[in-house]
Design a protein around this motif. Structure first.
Motif, PDB file in Angstrom:
ATOM      1  N   PRO A 193      24.287  19.475  34.276  1.00 46.72           N
ATOM      2  CA  PRO A 193      24.918  20.109  35.435  1.00 46.72           C
ATOM      3  C   PRO A 193      24.666  21.611  35.468  1.00 46.72           C
ATOM      4  CG  PRO A 193      26.544  19.703  33.726  1.00 46.72           C
ATOM      5  CD  PRO A 193      25.262  19.071  33.253  1.00 46.72           C
ATOM      6  N   ALA A 194      24.786  22.187  36.630  1.00 43.21           N
ATOM      7  CA  ALA A 194      24.794  23.642  36.745  1.00 43.21           C
ATOM      8  C   ALA A 194      26.118  24.147  36.170  1.00 43.21           C
ATOM      9  CB  ALA A 194      24.658  24.057  38.209  1.00 43.21           C
ATOM     10  N   VAL A 195      26.078  25.297  35.519  1.00 44.16           N
ATOM     11  CA  VAL A 195      27.280  25.869  34.904  1.00 44.16           C
ATOM     12  C   VAL A 195      27.575  27.222  35.537  1.00 44.16           C
ATOM     13  CG1 VAL A 195      28.379  26.650  32.769  1.00 44.16           C
ATOM     14  CG2 VAL A 195      26.830  24.683  32.729  1.00 44.16           C
ATOM     15  N   VAL A 196      28.816  27.366  36.037  1.00 40.64           N
ATOM     16  CA  VAL A 196      29.256  28.617  36.638  1.00 40.64           C
ATOM     17  C   VAL A 196      30.381  29.181  35.786  1.00 40.64           C
ATOM     18  CG1 VAL A 196      30.237  29.720  38.684  1.00 40.64           C
ATOM     19  CG2 VAL A 196      28.648  27.806  38.944  1.00 40.64           C
ATOM     20  N   LEU A 197      30.232  30.413  35.333  1.00 43.39           N
ATOM     21  CA  LEU A 197      31.248  31.088  34.540  1.00 43.39           C
ATOM     22  C   LEU A 197      31.941  32.110  35.438  1.00 43.39           C
ATOM     23  CD1 LEU A 197      32.335  31.279  31.588  1.00 43.39           C
ATOM     24  CD2 LEU A 197      30.688  33.133  31.223  1.00 43.39           C
ATOM     25  N   VAL A 198      33.258  32.007  35.541  1.00 42.29           N
ATOM     26  CA  VAL A 198      34.030  32.904  36.407  1.00 42.29           C
ATOM     27  C   VAL A 198      34.792  33.894  35.536  1.00 42.29           C
ATOM     28  CG1 VAL A 198      35.747  33.053  38.255  1.00 42.29           C
ATOM     29  CG2 VAL A 198      34.257  31.046  38.106  1.00 42.29           C
ATOM     30  N   VAL A 199      34.544  35.196  35.760  1.00 42.98           N
ATOM     31  CA  VAL A 199      35.155  36.235  34.932  1.00 42.98           C
ATOM     32  C   VAL A 199      35.844  37.258  35.830  1.00 42.98           C
ATOM     33  CG1 VAL A 199      33.400  35.930  33.138  1.00 42.98           C
ATOM     34  CG2 VAL A 199      33.083  37.683  34.890  1.00 42.98           C
ATOM     35  N   GLY A 200      36.695  38.084  35.213  1.00 38.55           N
ATOM     36  CA  GLY A 200      37.372  39.136  35.975  1.00 38.55           C
ATOM     37  C   GLY A 200      38.672  39.538  35.317  1.00 38.55           C
ATOM     38  N   VAL A 201      39.219  40.668  35.721  1.00 35.23           N
ATOM     39  CA  VAL A 201      40.454  41.173  35.133  1.00 35.23           C
ATOM     40  C   VAL A 201      41.655  40.448  35.717  1.00 35.23           C
ATOM     41  CG1 VAL A 201      39.457  43.446  34.719  1.00 35.23           C
ATOM     42  CG2 VAL A 201      40.681  43.019  36.844  1.00 35.23           C
ATOM     43  N   ASN A 202      42.805  40.659  35.077  1.00 37.77           N
ATOM     44  CA  ASN A 202      44.036  40.035  35.546  1.00 37.77           C
ATOM     45  C   ASN A 202      44.392  40.496  36.958  1.00 37.77           C
ATOM     46  OD1 ASN A 202      44.778  38.588  33.144  1.00 37.77           O
ATOM     47  ND2 ASN A 202      45.197  40.566  32.201  1.00 37.77           N
ATOM     48  N   GLY A 203      44.865  39.546  37.755  1.00 32.47           N
ATOM     49  CA  GLY A 203      45.391  39.890  39.067  1.00 32.47           C
ATOM     50  C   GLY A 203      44.390  39.947  40.198  1.00 32.47           C
ATOM     51  N   THR A 204      43.138  39.617  39.938  1.00 34.32           N
ATOM     52  CA  THR A 204      42.133  39.680  41.009  1.00 34.32           C
ATOM     53  C   THR A 204      42.043  38.376  41.806  1.00 34.32           C
ATOM     54  OG1 THR A 204      40.390  38.990  39.473  1.00 34.32           O
ATOM     55  CG2 THR A 204      40.720  41.369  39.766  1.00 34.32           C
ATOM     56  N   GLY A 205      42.755  37.332  41.343  1.00 33.39           N
ATOM     57  CA  GLY A 205      42.674  36.036  42.020  1.00 33.39           C
ATOM     58  C   GLY A 205      41.578  35.169  41.448  1.00 33.39           C
ATOM     59  N   LYS A 206      41.324  35.320  40.159  1.00 39.39           N
ATOM     60  CA  LYS A 206      40.206  34.627  39.524  1.00 39.39           C
ATOM     61  C   LYS A 206      40.390  33.108  39.475  1.00 39.39           C
ATOM     62  CE  LYS A 206      40.039  35.597  35.351  1.00 39.39           C
ATOM     63  NZ  LYS A 206      40.827  34.351  35.135  1.00 39.39           N
ATOM     64  N   THR A 207      41.567  32.656  39.004  1.00 43.29           N
ATOM     65  CA  THR A 207      41.806  31.215  38.923  1.00 43.29           C
ATOM     66  C   THR A 207      41.853  30.594  40.314  1.00 43.29           C
ATOM     67  OG1 THR A 207      43.027  31.496  36.843  1.00 43.29           O
ATOM     68  CG2 THR A 207      43.390  29.448  38.066  1.00 43.29           C
ATOM     69  N   THR A 208      42.464  31.288  41.256  1.00 41.19           N
ATOM     70  CA  THR A 208      42.504  30.800  42.639  1.00 41.19           C
ATOM     71  C   THR A 208      41.097  30.700  43.215  1.00 41.19           C
ATOM     72  OG1 THR A 208      44.692  31.745  42.994  1.00 41.19           O
ATOM     73  CG2 THR A 208      43.385  31.268  44.956  1.00 41.19           C
ATOM     74  N   THR A 209      40.272  31.708  42.936  1.00 43.72           N
ATOM     75  CA  THR A 209      38.884  31.678  43.415  1.00 43.72           C
ATOM     76  C   THR A 209      38.128  30.505  42.807  1.00 43.72           C
ATOM     77  OG1 THR A 209      38.859  34.079  43.744  1.00 43.72           O
ATOM     78  CG2 THR A 209      36.729  32.988  43.521  1.00 43.72           C
ATOM     79  N   THR A 210      38.384  30.226  41.521  1.00 44.21           N
ATOM     80  CA  THR A 210      37.751  29.077  40.867  1.00 44.21           C
ATOM     81  C   THR A 210      38.125  27.781  41.575  1.00 44.21           C
ATOM     82  OG1 THR A 210      37.828  30.231  38.730  1.00 44.21           O
ATOM     83  CG2 THR A 210      37.486  27.853  38.674  1.00 44.21           C
ATOM     84  N   GLY A 211      39.411  27.626  41.888  1.00 41.92           N
ATOM     85  CA  GLY A 211      39.859  26.428  42.583  1.00 41.92           C
ATOM     86  C   GLY A 211      39.271  26.314  43.979  1.00 41.92           C
ATOM     87  N   LYS A 212      39.217  27.434  44.696  1.00 43.53           N
ATOM     88  CA  LYS A 212      38.656  27.404  46.053  1.00 43.53           C
ATOM     89  C   LYS A 212      37.150  27.120  46.026  1.00 43.53           C
ATOM     90  CE  LYS A 212      42.003  30.483  48.289  1.00 43.53           C
ATOM     91  NZ  LYS A 212      42.202  31.740  49.054  1.00 43.53           N
ATOM     92  N   LEU A 213      36.474  27.644  45.009  1.00 46.55           N
ATOM     93  CA  LEU A 213      35.044  27.369  44.884  1.00 46.55           C
ATOM     94  C   LEU A 213      34.814  25.877  44.630  1.00 46.55           C
ATOM     95  CD1 LEU A 213      32.091  28.200  44.649  1.00 46.55           C
ATOM     96  CD2 LEU A 213      32.521  28.848  42.258  1.00 46.55           C
ATOM     97  N   ALA A 214      35.665  25.275  43.805  1.00 50.30           N
ATOM     98  CA  ALA A 214      35.552  23.835  43.562  1.00 50.30           C
ATOM     99  C   ALA A 214      35.718  23.064  44.868  1.00 50.30           C
ATOM    100  CB  ALA A 214      36.599  23.387  42.541  1.00 50.30           C
ATOM    101  N   ARG A 215      36.695  23.437  45.675  1.00 51.97           N
ATOM    102  CA  ARG A 215      36.901  22.795  46.981  1.00 51.97           C
ATOM    103  C   ARG A 215      35.648  22.915  47.848  1.00 51.97           C
ATOM    104  NH1 ARG A 215      41.773  21.363  49.301  1.00 51.97           N
ATOM    105  NH2 ARG A 215      40.871  21.740  51.355  1.00 51.97           N
ATOM    106  N   SER A 216      35.094  24.120  47.878  1.00 52.53           N
ATOM    107  CA  SER A 216      33.922  24.367  48.709  1.00 52.53           C
ATOM    108  C   SER A 216      32.745  23.493  48.285  1.00 52.53           C
ATOM    109  CB  SER A 216      33.540  25.850  48.636  1.00 52.53           C
ATOM    110  OG  SER A 216      32.374  26.121  49.371  1.00 52.53           O
ATOM    111  N   LEU A 217      32.537  23.389  46.974  1.00 54.20           N
ATOM    112  CA  LEU A 217      31.416  22.590  46.471  1.00 54.20           C
ATOM    113  C   LEU A 217      31.639  21.096  46.705  1.00 54.20           C
ATOM    114  CD1 LEU A 217      30.670  24.500  43.137  1.00 54.20           C
ATOM    115  CD2 LEU A 217      29.381  24.590  45.275  1.00 54.20           C
TER     116      LEU A 217
END
Length: 393
Positions: A193-217
């Motif tokens: 599979p393709a592997v996407v690593l999501v990084v970022g500081v606290n409070g930027t919406g990183k986990t939410t962005t991960t979930g939304k990206l999963a929905r989009s895909l």
């Protein structure tokens, strides 16, 4: 004499019979005994609408009685969430353009008004420069754009509103970059599979962005697996599980405090076993001032690469943080090879110039933008839609 005695005997007998009859006629009456109680009937079972007792069935062999089962505690029903079918990612930014236009209208109107003036002296050009800098375009890109505008205005001479808008649109597109490759690298490699690593500081919406990206895909028809490698925040794995559950994406997680690298490794291994298309690994929100945590993020990437290639490293930035977000981005770029930016809350700031400055500072394109709090408000970035939203219709 004899006849006389016979007559007397007959008279006595008649008198006795008469007295006996009177006694029977006028004797005192006693109380009547109560009638015997009727025999009790056996209780009848309740009947259905056709008159057949419940629990009794009629068949060819006669009547069969079925006793009700013994009462047992009723188990609460387990709620199975309905799997949603998200819309595809194509065209999302066009649909969300109105939100972007509302937040960036000040920048667009300001620039169009200044450039439409009959006389463009140094003071007006200073105002144009200030407008761009306060929108987080950055000093270097702003000066380059103003110099180019000055030259073209001199060539044009008189300017109609249409010419001013076309001139400004051309320069903004040059700044944002229409030639950058904004393709998200999510194509699988055979059985890997393709592997996407999501990084970022606290409070930027990183986990939410991960979930939304999963929905989009998933909306694009891909099978997705999520890795909850943010083991320092208990709610992060639960939050990611909720996102995955809604679209049928499995989540690999471990107990709080577990080694993030091991979670990432297991997620990729399971993704290969299950033959998914994309594995998205959510990492902990790293404070860029904590060297140890940043080193650990590098370890996560190295461990993943023992099984597969990390195709995409998305750095999630909050558009409302402005220049501070740029400093964070630079530190992350030194630890992991950032390949794209996911810019959240772009609809909540008038400083859309952050798109220009972050790309110039990191040398990587903005690939995704968050334009709202809804589950489908993450969109692939489109430079032309972005610039047209700034300038308005």
């Amino acid at each position: 004499m004899t006849d006389y005695l016979g007559i007397i005997a007959i008279a006595v007998v008649v008198a006795l019979l008469a007295v006996g009859g009177l006694f029977l006629l006028f004797r005192p009456k006693g109380k009547d005994l109560p009638p015997p109680a009727p025999p009790k009937e056996a209780p009848q079972p309740p009947k259905d609408t056709e008159g057949v007792p419940r629990g009794v069935s009629e068949g060819e062999g006669g009547v069969t009685t079925t006793l009700p089962p013994p009462s047992a505690p009723v188990e609460p029903a387990v709620r199975i969430p309905e799997v949603e079918v998200p819309p595809p990612s194509a065209g999302r930014m066009v649909r969300l353009r109105a939100r972007l236009a509302r937040s960036q209208s000040t920048l667009g109107r300001g620039l169009l008004e200044l450039l439409s003036r009959d006389r463009l002296d140094d003071d007006v050009w200073d105002e144009i420069e200030d407008t761009l800098i306060t929108s987080d375009v950055g000093v270097g890109p702003t000066r380059a754009m103003v110099d180019e505008l000055r030259t073209k205005v001199k060539v044009l001479g008189s300017r109609t509103p249409e010419e001013v808008r076309g001139l400004l649109r051309e320069q903004l597109l040059t700044l944002v970059g229409t030639d950058l490759d904004r393709t998200l690298r999510v194509r699988s490699h055979g059985e890997r599979p393709a592997v996407v690593l999501v990084v970022g500081v606290n409070g930027t919406g990183k986990t939410t962005t991960t979930g939304k990206l999963a929905r989009s895909l998933v909306g694009d028809g891909k099978k997705v697996l999520l890795g909850a490698a943010d083991t320092f925040r208990a709610a992060a794995a639960d939050q990611l599980h909720t996102w995955g559950e809604r679209v049928g994406a499995e989540v690999v997680r471990k107990d709080e405090g577990a080694d993030p690298a091991s979670v990432a490794f297991d997620a990729v291994a399971k993704g290969m076993d299950d033959k998914v298309d994309v594995v998205i690994v959510d990492t902990a929100g790293r404070l860029h001032t904590k060297t140890g945590l940043m080193d650990e993020l590098g370890k996560v990437k190295r461990v993943i690469e023992k099984r597969a290639t990390v195709d995409e490293v998305l750095l999630v930035l909050d558009a409302t943080t402005g220049q501070n977000g740029l400093r964070q981005a630079q530190v992350f770029a030194e630890v992991v090879d950032v390949t794209g930016i996911a810019l959240t809350k772009l609809d909540g700031t008038a400083k859309g110039g952050i798109v220009v400055s972050v790309q110039r500072e990191l040398g990587v394109p903005v690939k995704l933008v968050g334009l709202g709090e809804g589950p489908d408000d993450l969109a692939p970035f489109d430079a032309e839609v972005f610039v047209d939203a700034i300038l308005g219709d």
